[in-house]
Each structure stands twice: as structure tokens, then as C-alpha cells.
Design a protein around this motif. Structure first.
Motif, PDB file in Angstrom:
ATOM      1  N   ALA A 194       5.742   1.942   1.183  1.00 44.16           N
ATOM      2  CA  ALA A 194       5.307   2.934   0.203  1.00 44.16           C
ATOM      3  C   ALA A 194       6.496   3.509  -0.549  1.00 44.16           C
ATOM      4  O   ALA A 194       6.452   3.695  -1.776  1.00 44.16           O
ATOM      5  CB  ALA A 194       4.532   4.049   0.908  1.00 44.16           C
ATOM      6  N   ALA A 195       7.585   3.782   0.170  1.00 47.65           N
ATOM      7  CA  ALA A 195       8.790   4.297  -0.478  1.00 47.65           C
ATOM      8  C   ALA A 195       9.354   3.272  -1.465  1.00 47.65           C
ATOM      9  O   ALA A 195       9.813   3.628  -2.556  1.00 47.65           O
ATOM     10  CB  ALA A 195       9.841   4.657   0.576  1.00 47.65           C
ATOM     11  N   LEU A 196       9.302   1.994  -1.091  1.00 48.54           N
ATOM     12  CA  LEU A 196       9.793   0.939  -1.977  1.00 48.54           C
ATOM     13  C   LEU A 196       9.002   0.896  -3.275  1.00 48.54           C
ATOM     14  O   LEU A 196       9.580   0.815  -4.368  1.00 48.54           O
ATOM     15  CB  LEU A 196       9.712  -0.411  -1.269  1.00 48.54           C
ATOM     16  N   VAL A 197       7.678   0.964  -3.183  1.00 44.90           N
ATOM     17  CA  VAL A 197       6.833   0.908  -4.380  1.00 44.90           C
ATOM     18  C   VAL A 197       7.103   2.098  -5.287  1.00 44.90           C
ATOM     19  O   VAL A 197       7.382   1.952  -6.494  1.00 44.90           O
ATOM     20  CB  VAL A 197       5.344   0.864  -3.986  1.00 44.90           C
ATOM     21  N   LYS A 212       0.830  -1.201   0.000  1.00 41.30           N
ATOM     22  CA  LYS A 212       0.000   0.000   0.000  1.00 41.30           C
ATOM     23  C   LYS A 212       0.865   1.253   0.000  1.00 41.30           C
ATOM     24  O   LYS A 212       1.887   1.324   0.671  1.00 41.30           O
ATOM     25  CB  LYS A 212      -0.916   0.022   1.228  1.00 41.30           C
ATOM     26  N   VAL A 213       0.431   2.246  -0.766  1.00 39.18           N
ATOM     27  CA  VAL A 213       1.080   3.550  -0.792  1.00 39.18           C
ATOM     28  C   VAL A 213       0.119   4.556  -0.188  1.00 39.18           C
ATOM     29  O   VAL A 213      -0.868   4.940  -0.806  1.00 39.18           O
ATOM     30  CB  VAL A 213       1.449   3.968  -2.235  1.00 39.18           C
ATOM     31  N   ARG A 214       0.400   4.991   1.013  1.00 36.08           N
ATOM     32  CA  ARG A 214      -0.495   5.951   1.657  1.00 36.08           C
ATOM     33  C   ARG A 214       0.268   6.761   2.701  1.00 36.08           C
ATOM     34  O   ARG A 214       1.142   6.258   3.389  1.00 36.08           O
ATOM     35  CB  ARG A 214      -1.664   5.228   2.328  1.00 36.08           C
ATOM     36  N   GLY A 215      -0.101   8.034   2.822  1.00 37.98           N
ATOM     37  CA  GLY A 215       0.431   8.895   3.870  1.00 37.98           C
ATOM     38  C   GLY A 215       1.878   9.300   3.662  1.00 37.98           C
ATOM     39  O   GLY A 215       2.630   8.668   2.941  1.00 37.98           O
ATOM     40  N   GLN A 216       2.263  10.394   4.285  1.00 40.83           N
ATOM     41  CA  GLN A 216       3.651  10.868   4.341  1.00 40.83           C
ATOM     42  C   GLN A 216       4.273  10.977   2.945  1.00 40.83           C
ATOM     43  O   GLN A 216       5.434  10.607   2.734  1.00 40.83           O
ATOM     44  CB  GLN A 216       4.500   9.940   5.220  1.00 40.83           C
ATOM     45  N   GLY A 235       5.305  13.511   1.144  1.00 37.94           N
ATOM     46  CA  GLY A 235       6.491  14.348   1.026  1.00 37.94           C
ATOM     47  C   GLY A 235       7.749  13.639   1.480  1.00 37.94           C
ATOM     48  O   GLY A 235       8.786  13.676   0.795  1.00 37.94           O
ATOM     49  N   GLU A 236       7.676  12.960   2.610  1.00 38.68           N
ATOM     50  CA  GLU A 236       8.839  12.249   3.125  1.00 38.68           C
ATOM     51  C   GLU A 236       9.198  11.071   2.232  1.00 38.68           C
ATOM     52  O   GLU A 236      10.384  10.782   2.004  1.00 38.68           O
ATOM     53  CB  GLU A 236       8.565  11.772   4.552  1.00 38.68           C
ATOM     54  N   ILE A 237       8.190  10.381   1.723  1.00 40.22           N
ATOM     55  CA  ILE A 237       8.440   9.245   0.832  1.00 40.22           C
ATOM     56  C   ILE A 237       9.159   9.698  -0.434  1.00 40.22           C
ATOM     57  O   ILE A 237      10.107   9.061  -0.892  1.00 40.22           O
ATOM     58  CB  ILE A 237       7.109   8.551   0.484  1.00 40.22           C
ATOM     59  N   LEU A 238       8.725  10.837  -0.993  1.00 45.50           N
ATOM     60  CA  LEU A 238       9.367  11.364  -2.197  1.00 45.50           C
ATOM     61  C   LEU A 238      10.804  11.790  -1.913  1.00 45.50           C
ATOM     62  O   LEU A 238      11.682  11.644  -2.768  1.00 45.50           O
ATOM     63  CB  LEU A 238       8.557  12.544  -2.748  1.00 45.50           C
ATOM     64  N   GLN A 239      11.052  12.308  -0.720  1.00 46.24           N
ATOM     65  CA  GLN A 239      12.421  12.693  -0.364  1.00 46.24           C
ATOM     66  C   GLN A 239      13.331  11.471  -0.253  1.00 46.24           C
ATOM     67  O   GLN A 239      14.485  11.510  -0.689  1.00 46.24           O
ATOM     68  CB  GLN A 239      12.409  13.484   0.945  1.00 46.24           C
ATOM     69  N   ILE A 240      12.811  10.395   0.334  1.00 51.55           N
ATOM     70  CA  ILE A 240      13.593   9.155   0.393  1.00 51.55           C
ATOM     71  C   ILE A 240      13.899   8.664  -1.019  1.00 51.55           C
ATOM     72  O   ILE A 240      15.025   8.284  -1.338  1.00 51.55           O
ATOM     73  CB  ILE A 240      12.843   8.080   1.197  1.00 51.55           C
ATOM     74  N   GLY A 241      12.879   8.675  -1.875  1.00 52.70           N
ATOM     75  CA  GLY A 241      13.062   8.228  -3.254  1.00 52.70           C
ATOM     76  C   GLY A 241      14.056   9.088  -4.020  1.00 52.70           C
ATOM     77  O   GLY A 241      14.898   8.576  -4.764  1.00 52.70           O
ATOM     78  N   ALA A 242      13.974  10.412  -3.833  1.00 54.43           N
ATOM     79  CA  ALA A 242      14.911  11.308  -4.517  1.00 54.43           C
ATOM     80  C   ALA A 242      16.337  11.074  -4.032  1.00 54.43           C
ATOM     81  O   ALA A 242      17.293  11.102  -4.821  1.00 54.43           O
ATOM     82  CB  ALA A 242      14.494  12.762  -4.283  1.00 54.43           C
ATOM     83  N   GLY A 243      16.483  10.839  -2.739  1.00 56.29           N
ATOM     84  CA  GLY A 243      17.809  10.554  -2.207  1.00 56.29           C
ATOM     85  C   GLY A 243      18.389   9.294  -2.815  1.00 56.29           C
ATOM     86  O   GLY A 243      19.592   9.234  -3.131  1.00 56.29           O
ATOM     87  N   LYS A 244      17.535   8.286  -2.993  1.00 58.13           N
ATOM     88  CA  LYS A 244      18.007   6.999  -3.521  1.00 58.13           C
ATOM     89  C   LYS A 244      18.311   7.074  -5.009  1.00 58.13           C
ATOM     90  O   LYS A 244      19.351   6.583  -5.477  1.00 58.13           O
ATOM     91  CB  LYS A 244      16.947   5.916  -3.263  1.00 58.13           C
ATOM     92  N   LEU A 245      17.398   7.631  -5.781  1.00 56.70           N
ATOM     93  CA  LEU A 245      17.507   7.578  -7.242  1.00 56.70           C
ATOM     94  C   LEU A 245      18.333   8.705  -7.842  1.00 56.70           C
ATOM     95  O   LEU A 245      18.821   8.575  -8.968  1.00 56.70           O
ATOM     96  CB  LEU A 245      16.106   7.590  -7.872  1.00 56.70           C
ATOM     97  N   ILE A 246      18.486   9.808  -7.116  1.00 54.85           N
ATOM     98  CA  ILE A 246      19.206  10.962  -7.665  1.00 54.85           C
ATOM     99  C   ILE A 246      20.489  11.244  -6.887  1.00 54.85           C
ATOM    100  O   ILE A 246      21.578  11.316  -7.448  1.00 54.85           O
ATOM    101  CB  ILE A 246      18.300  12.219  -7.671  1.00 54.85           C
ATOM    102  N   LEU A 247      20.362  11.407  -5.560  1.00 57.54           N
ATOM    103  CA  LEU A 247      21.534  11.782  -4.762  1.00 57.54           C
ATOM    104  C   LEU A 247      22.599  10.684  -4.744  1.00 57.54           C
ATOM    105  O   LEU A 247      23.796  10.974  -4.892  1.00 57.54           O
ATOM    106  CB  LEU A 247      21.093  12.118  -3.333  1.00 57.54           C
ATOM    107  N   HIS A 248      22.181   9.427  -4.567  1.00 62.14           N
ATOM    108  CA  HIS A 248      23.151   8.336  -4.473  1.00 62.14           C
ATOM    109  C   HIS A 248      24.015   8.217  -5.732  1.00 62.14           C
ATOM    110  O   HIS A 248      25.256   8.238  -5.643  1.00 62.14           O
ATOM    111  CB  HIS A 248      22.427   7.026  -4.169  1.00 62.14           C
ATOM    112  N   LEU A 282       7.778   1.459  11.244  1.00 61.54           N
ATOM    113  CA  LEU A 282       7.881   2.287  10.037  1.00 61.54           C
ATOM    114  C   LEU A 282       7.650   1.486   8.766  1.00 61.54           C
ATOM    115  O   LEU A 282       7.992   1.948   7.670  1.00 61.54           O
ATOM    116  CB  LEU A 282       9.275   2.936   9.981  1.00 61.54           C
ATOM    117  N   GLU A 283       7.064   0.281   8.902  1.00 64.23           N
ATOM    118  CA  GLU A 283       6.910  -0.569   7.723  1.00 64.23           C
ATOM    119  C   GLU A 283       6.016   0.055   6.658  1.00 64.23           C
ATOM    120  O   GLU A 283       6.210  -0.154   5.459  1.00 64.23           O
ATOM    121  CB  GLU A 283       6.391  -1.950   8.114  1.00 64.23           C
ATOM    122  N   GLY A 284       5.004   0.848   7.069  1.00 65.09           N
ATOM    123  CA  GLY A 284       4.113   1.480   6.094  1.00 65.09           C
ATOM    124  C   GLY A 284       4.844   2.471   5.220  1.00 65.09           C
ATOM    125  O   GLY A 284       4.733   2.440   3.989  1.00 65.09           O
TER     126      GLY A 284
END
Length: 310
Positions: A288-291, A220-224, A226-239, A282-284
Motif C-alpha cells: 500500500a505504501a508503494l502504491v 491493494k491499498v487498505r488499512g493503516q 496514517g502509518e502509510i502516509l508517514q512512510i510516504g512523507a519520509g520517502k518523498l519529503i524527508l529524504h 508486513l507485505e500489505g
């Protein structure tokens, strides 16, 4: 563009097949988990042994590559800690788990299959080196920080010791050690075990991708958001950006390894990310960040390959 799609499209088609297999109950969650166990326990260790044992140790242990990859991963971890601690005001446990998602890649299930198609057999060496960084540095460090925050900082040493104890029984770590010993000793494997290792390693990439698709179904992708997108940006762009800077500074890395490393760094976070976050509630957010990050990686990795090809 067609050349890039020829690399990325089959990868994500297999992920889609795994998703559809789970969606229409062709394979149950338990069966998907069994396939994942096969990859982690048999196919991927065989791949790592084959990648290391058939090369001289000087070629395998590329110090400049390792230093660049370690520093890029630690840089992502540090940025994640600052962003989630200072900007969002989260505690150390919450911030450490978010930062781990930014700095650890799904090297085996997504990074390696794409790198294999892009650069060939050297992708196996990049996989082994990346897994060394992730399993011996990043995951233990992030979990130790998270546990320290969870328990008020009182048992970091115990957590690190227990983490390394579990890693000592990890088939992938054992494969890295075995392959390294064979490489150092310059042992030539007999025909039968070599053929067995080759057959198992060939199953690694397609089965791993299929499993990723099955895992994504039902997440499921729900809630948070902004934070999920920041995690994703860190992984896919910053790394990958930090790794590319590391390669520029440490210039003695051959182009094929640079390409493989950038692909590994551009992969989404590891598929067990939600499981690691579960202990801290923090599994939710992790799922969501994984998806979202896995889906977005189709675009970012394609853009990376276009840039590299030109």
C-alpha cells in the motif's frame, strides 16, 4: 511548467501503459516479472558499466556526494525507527521495515529515467552511487535490524553475512565492481562490447517504467492509512530534504550531480519493498505504501523540478 511536464509526463505515461497492459491482460504477471528480470539482470547492469567505465575514477567516486547520500539515507532510517518505535509502539522488525521504506529509493526504475531526462548522462553515475548506498548499506542494515527484532536479536551477524553473500551474486553489484575496475584501469572497451552495452542500457529506462506500472496493478491499498502516509512523507519529503542539507554542508558537488541526487532521493521506495516486508508479515502495508508513494511522487518530483529550474 511545460518544461517540467515534458520530463515527468512521459515517465508516468509509460508507467500508466504498463498498468493498462496488466489491467487488460495484454501481459500476464509472469511476463511482467520476466521483463523486470531482463532489466535487473541485463539492461541496468549494462547501464551501470557504461556509466562507470567511460569516466575517470575520480569523477565516479565523488566522496562528498557519497557522504551526503549515505547520511541522508541513514537519517531517514533513524527517524523512521524513532517514529515507529516510540510514537506507534511497534517492535524493532516492524519499525525497521517502515524505516527502510523511508530511506531507500527506486533509483533504477523511477529515479534514473527522470534524472536522465533532467541532467543527461551523469544520471548514470548518480544511479551507480545510489545503488552502492542502497545495496551495500541501507538494505543490509535494515534487514539485519528487522531480523534481530524478529529473532530476539540473536542472529544479526548471520543475517548480515547472508545478505552480503546474496549481494555478491547480484548483477547490479557485479556491474558496479566491473565498471569500477574498468574505470580505475582506464580500459577502453572494444567497439563490439561497447555497442552491446549501449544497446542494452538504452532499454533500461522505458522497460523499467513499464514494469513498475504492471506491478502496481492489483496492489491493494487498505488499512493503516496514517502509518502509510508517514512512510510516504519520509520517502518523498524527508529524504530529499536531508540530502539537500547534506549538499549545502558538503559544498563540493557539481550542480548536475546535485540535481540527479535529489531526484533519486525524491523517488518512491524500491519496487521489491513488499517482497522484503513479506517475511515479517508486513507485505500489505509495504504494498500500500508503494502504491500511494509512487502515485504521489508524480506531484512531488514535478514540484522539485520546478524549484530546481527556477
Amino acid at each position: 511548467m511545460l518544461e517540467v511536464l515534458g520530463i515527468t509526463a512521459p515517465i508516468f505515461c509509460i508507467i500508466g501503459m504498463g498498468y493498462l497492459a496488466a489491467r487488460f491482460s495484454l501481459l500476464s504477471r509472469e511476463q511482467m516479472r520476466g521483463l523486470g528480470t531482463f532489466v535487473i539482470t541485463f539492461a541496468m547492469p549494462a547501464l551501470v558499466i557504461r556509466a562507470l567505465a567511460l569516466r575517470p575514477i575520480a569523477e565516479v567516486l565523488n566522496p562528498h556526494y557519497l557522504i551526503a547520500y549515505v547520511l541522508a539515507s541513514l537519517g531517514c532510517l533513524a527517524v523512521g525507527l524513532v517514529v515507529f518505535r516510540k510514537l506507534h509502539g511497534h517492535n524493532l522488525s516492524n519499525s525497521a521495515i517502515a524505516a527502510m521504506g523511508m530511506g531507500t529509493s527506486n533509483s533504477g526504475f523511477i529515479g534514473y529515467p527522470i534524472a536522465l531526462m533532467a541532467v543527461g548522462p551523469q544520471a548514470g553515475v548518480a544511479l551507480a552511487l545510489g545503488m552502492m548506498v542502497e545495496n551495500l548499506v541501507m538494505i543490509p542494515l535494515a534487514l539485519a535490524l528487522a531480523e534481530a527484532g524478529h529473532q530476539g536479536g540473536g542472529s544479526t551477524l548471520t543475517v548480515v553475512r547472508e545478505t552480503f553473500k546474496r549481494l555478491s551474486r547480484n548483477p547490479l553489484i557485479l556491474a558496479i565492481i566491473t565498471g569500477g575496475i574498468l574505470s580505475i584501469a582506464e580500459v577502453k572497451l572494444p567497439v563490439v562490447p561497447l555497442k552491446l552495452i549501449e544497446m542494452l542500457s538504452m532499454a533500461s529506462a522505458p522497460v523499467a517504467l513499464f514494469v513498475i506500472g504492471g506491478v502496481l496493478y492489483g496492489t491493494k491499498v487498505r488499512g493503516q492509512v496514517g502509518e502509510i502516509l508517514q512512510i510516504g512523507a519520509g520517502k518523498l519529503i524527508l529524504h530529499p530534504l536531508l540530502l539537500s542539507l547534506g549538499f549545502l554542508v558538503l559544498a563540493d558537488v557539481e550542480p548536475a550531480m546535485m540535481t540527479a541526487g535529489l531526484i533519486m532521493a525524491s523517488a518512491p521506495m524500491m519496487s521489491v519493498y513488499p517482497i522484503l516486508g513479506q517475511r515479517f508479515g508486513l507485505e500489505g502495508r509495504c504494498a500500500a505504501a508503494l502504491v500511494i508513494t509512487t502515485l504521489a511522487s508524480f506531484i512531488t518530483i514535478s514540484l522539485l523540478l520546478i524549484f530546481i529550474k527556477h
